[in-house]
Design a protein around this motif. Sequence first.
Motif, mmCIF file in Angstrom:
data_model
loop_
_atom_site.group_PDB
_atom_site.id
_atom_site.type_symbol
_atom_site.label_atom_id
_atom_site.label_comp_id
_atom_site.label_asym_id
_atom_site.label_seq_id
_atom_site.Cartn_x
_atom_site.Cartn_y
_atom_site.Cartn_z
ATOM 1 N N ARG A 18 -4.528 8.717 -17.721
ATOM 2 C CA ARG A 18 -5.810 8.036 -17.836
ATOM 3 C C ARG A 18 -5.684 6.571 -17.461
ATOM 4 N N LEU A 19 -6.807 6.019 -17.088
ATOM 5 C CA LEU A 19 -6.910 4.580 -16.869
ATOM 6 C C LEU A 19 -7.670 3.993 -18.049
ATOM 7 N N PRO A 20 -7.117 2.967 -18.686
ATOM 8 C CA PRO A 20 -7.898 2.313 -19.730
ATOM 9 C C PRO A 20 -9.032 1.513 -19.080
ATOM 10 N N GLY A 21 -10.180 1.523 -19.666
ATOM 11 C CA GLY A 21 -11.294 0.761 -19.101
ATOM 12 C C GLY A 21 -11.976 1.501 -17.964
ATOM 13 N N THR A 22 -12.347 0.749 -16.926
ATOM 14 C CA THR A 22 -13.107 1.323 -15.817
ATOM 15 C C THR A 22 -12.217 1.502 -14.595
ATOM 16 N N GLY A 23 -12.721 2.208 -13.615
ATOM 17 C CA GLY A 23 -12.001 2.364 -12.361
ATOM 18 C C GLY A 23 -12.093 3.775 -11.825
ATOM 19 N N ILE A 24 -11.307 4.019 -10.787
ATOM 20 C CA ILE A 24 -11.207 5.338 -10.158
ATOM 21 C C ILE A 24 -9.772 5.800 -10.323
ATOM 22 N N LEU A 25 -9.589 6.959 -10.884
ATOM 23 C CA LEU A 25 -8.256 7.538 -11.032
ATOM 24 C C LEU A 25 -8.005 8.447 -9.846
ATOM 25 N N SER A 26 -6.895 8.224 -9.152
ATOM 26 C CA SER A 26 -6.580 8.981 -7.954
ATOM 27 C C SER A 26 -5.105 9.359 -7.977
ATOM 28 N N LEU A 27 -4.798 10.636 -7.789
ATOM 29 C CA LEU A 27 -3.433 11.154 -7.849
ATOM 30 C C LEU A 27 -3.129 11.994 -6.618
ATOM 31 N N GLY A 28 -1.870 11.965 -6.181
ATOM 32 C CA GLY A 28 -1.440 12.838 -5.103
ATOM 33 C C GLY A 28 -0.988 14.186 -5.638
ATOM 34 N N GLU A 29 -0.063 14.172 -6.581
ATOM 35 C CA GLU A 29 0.507 15.396 -7.158
ATOM 36 C C GLU A 29 1.167 15.019 -8.467
ATOM 37 N N VAL A 30 1.243 15.974 -9.392
ATOM 38 C CA VAL A 30 1.897 15.759 -10.674
ATOM 39 C C VAL A 30 2.855 16.919 -10.928
ATOM 40 N N GLU A 31 4.104 16.591 -11.238
ATOM 41 C CA GLU A 31 5.099 17.601 -11.631
ATOM 42 C C GLU A 31 5.458 17.363 -13.087
ATOM 43 N N VAL A 32 5.362 18.414 -13.898
ATOM 44 C CA VAL A 32 5.751 18.343 -15.299
ATOM 45 C C VAL A 32 6.983 19.224 -15.441
ATOM 46 N N MET A 33 8.135 18.577 -15.661
ATOM 47 C CA MET A 33 9.388 19.330 -15.738
ATOM 48 C C MET A 33 9.795 19.484 -17.192
ATOM 49 N N GLY A 34 10.134 20.704 -17.542
ATOM 50 C CA GLY A 34 10.519 20.981 -18.912
ATOM 51 C C GLY A 34 11.073 22.375 -19.039
ATOM 52 N N TYR A 35 11.091 22.849 -20.255
ATOM 53 C CA TYR A 35 11.743 24.111 -20.541
ATOM 54 C C TYR A 35 10.780 25.129 -21.121
ATOM 55 N N VAL A 36 10.802 26.260 -20.505
ATOM 56 C CA VAL A 36 10.197 27.453 -21.056
ATOM 57 C C VAL A 36 11.376 28.397 -21.160
ATOM 58 N N ILE A 37 11.750 28.968 -20.043
ATOM 59 C CA ILE A 37 13.017 29.674 -19.892
ATOM 60 C C ILE A 37 13.564 29.136 -18.583
ATOM 61 N N GLY A 38 14.412 28.112 -18.687
ATOM 62 C CA GLY A 38 14.876 27.410 -17.508
ATOM 63 C C GLY A 38 13.945 26.244 -17.195
ATOM 64 N N LEU A 39 14.354 25.402 -16.261
ATOM 65 C CA LEU A 39 13.584 24.220 -15.885
ATOM 66 C C LEU A 39 12.586 24.593 -14.796
#
Length: 138
Positions: free
Chosen positions: A83-104
């Motif tokens: 999130r952006l605090p306050g005002t503005g435009i949030l723009s993303l290219g890609e997001v990777e969330v790395m963690g464990y379920v069964i393996g990375l």
Amino acid sequence: FTHTQMPSTDGPWWEVDLEFPSVTRTITVYNRANGNRERLIGALISLHRGDEELVEKEFGTSEAVMTVSFTEEVYLATRVRIRLPGTGILSLGEVEVMGYVIGLVNLALHGNARQSSTYHSSFAASKAVDGDMGGESP
């Protein structure tokens, strides 16, 4: 890439539902490749379990790739929010969330993403978790 409507007055955000509780270790955010990288300056990233916010960190810069580590504690999260605090435009290219379920694995890939608003259907929240690191305009 994805981005919210022209400037939001109530703190634009993007989030992905990880579908089930997952140990989250690192999150890598790829900025847009074709400009407007400054839109991520000052952005915050948080881990959530249900309605509870587990941790929030500032990470946003104009760098092409930013990685945030969550290794100081074990966080069992079900959602990731940027999130952006306050005002503005949030723009993303890609997001990777790395963690464990069964393996990375990339927990965010093809997850259920949403955002506070969408500028155009070509910039849907799901664009930031589709595996395309380029973040090019459609």
